[in-house]
Scaffold this motif. Structure first.
Motif: not given
Length: 364
Positions: A322-323, A182-185, A245-246, A290-292
């Motif tokens: 990171w996930n 989600n856009d928090r990450f 969102a980043k 974060g998410f990759f």
């Protein structure tokens, strides 16, 4: 019926439930009930489905006579205008009705004969709007649908420039949803190609309807309420929200990155996504977690070798909180990379792929 790629039916089911529908899942499709407004709403908002069909027939048939009779029983004038163009496409699997051309001919004849009783004409010009009829026969069970979508829903309208091995927009949306990002990450796609994953993610963050740029088959139908279409599109435009969102998309090929920027621009998102012409090895995000999420290069696009796996593994180790969610067609991926927390088999077009999950922290 919302038709979807095999392996992501549950994702489409969840989408439909969030849109307020009760659902029933079958292989490759999710069934739900609705009216004219729902046809428009589903086509505009479904991110992971390929198309939306009106189910007009659902019956068993093991011989051509039964196939004709049960197709004839359908009140086709409820759906088809007198000038409708209605090609019939048949897919038959594990059925005694194995000849698809024969089934196609019989179903077409049954529809014509039924329409004759309603419109009192002997020939149909078929020079009007297109009502594509798709028939699925599985183990002598027949399902008949009328396609409301037209071009597949992955054709959003923003991606006119693609890389050599494009990831379908619907599949990109599905893997983002499966990651539970989600856009928090922050989200980083290190092999972004034409930018599909970053663009789809930002569309979700800003609540942009995926079908907002395009037209659908039902819009050409004379018997479809035009005011509903206009209202739904107007409401979809009002639904867009702000988001911080980043999202970063990177690729070593500058020409591909330039294409990604132009693709994002067609959706009005070029200022919201950080596209960079840089390799995975030479870029490291500053965020602690974060998410990759990435569709790894495979097939015709380029051959992944041990060096690329090493680079990605080094980045994985460095970004310890990171996930990672990695899509690839490489059946030996875990042996070459690292053991995952699990994987999911899906199909990107006709290519069998798997989404490998490396979840280090609960970031949701």
């Amino acid at each position: 019926m919302a038709l979807t790629a095999f392996g992501i039916e549950s994702v489409t089911k969840l989408e439909l439930q969030k849109l307020g529908y009760e659902t029933k899942v079958e292989d490759g499709r999710v069934n739900f009930a609705g009216d004219f407004e729902d046809i428009v709403h589903a086509n505009l908002w479904l991110r992971t489905a390929n198309r939306v069909m009106i189910k007009v027939g659902d019956f068993d048939a093991s011989d051509f006579g039964t196939l004709f009779d049960k197709t004839f029983k359908i009140d086709w004038s409820d759906f088809l205008t007198i000038d409708a163009k209605f090609p019939v496409e048949v897919s038959s699997v594990k059925s005694t009705l194995s000849s698809e051309p024969a089934c196609q001919s019989i179903i077409k004849k049954a529809i014509v004969e039924k329409l004759k009783t309603r419109y009192h004409v002997q020939k149909f010009s078929e020079d009007g709007a297109l009502y594509r009829i798709k028939v699925y026969i599985l183990k002598d069970h027949v399902t008949i649908g009328i396609d409301t979508t037209g071009d597949s829903l992955n054709k959003r309208g923003y991606r006119t420039e693609i890389s050599e091995a494009p990831l379908k927009e619907t599949m990109a949306a599905a893997i983002i949803m499966l990651s539970k990002w989600n856009d928090r990450f922050p989200l980083w796609d290190g092999f972004c190609g034409a930018g599909t994953i970053p663009i789809e993610a930002m569309m979700m963050a800003k609540n942009i309807a995926p079908g907002i740029l395009r037209k659908f088959a039902y819009e050409a139908w004379e018997n479809f309420p035009k005011d509903i279409v206009a209202t739904e599109k107007r409401e979809a435009k009002k639904a867009v929200v702000d988001s911080e969102a980043k999202i970063t998309g990177s690729d070593m090929d500058k020409k591909i990155i330039d294409s990604a920027i132009r693709n994002a621009g067609r959706m009005g998102l070029e200022k919201y996504i950080d596209f960079r012409a840089v390799s995975v090895e030479r870029f490291t995000p500053k965020d602690s977690n974060g998410f990759f999420i990435s569709n790894l290069p495979y097939g015709k696009r380029m051959e992944i070798d041990a060096e690329i796996y090493k680079t990605l593994r080094d980045k994985f180790i460095f970004l310890k909180d990171w996930n990672f969610y990695l899509l690839t067609a490489d059946i030996n991926f875990e042996k070459s990379f690292l053991k995952s927390n699990g994987n999911r088999k899906m199909f990107n077009g006709r290519i069998e792929v798997r989404l490998y999950k490396y979840e280090r922290r609960n970031l949701n």
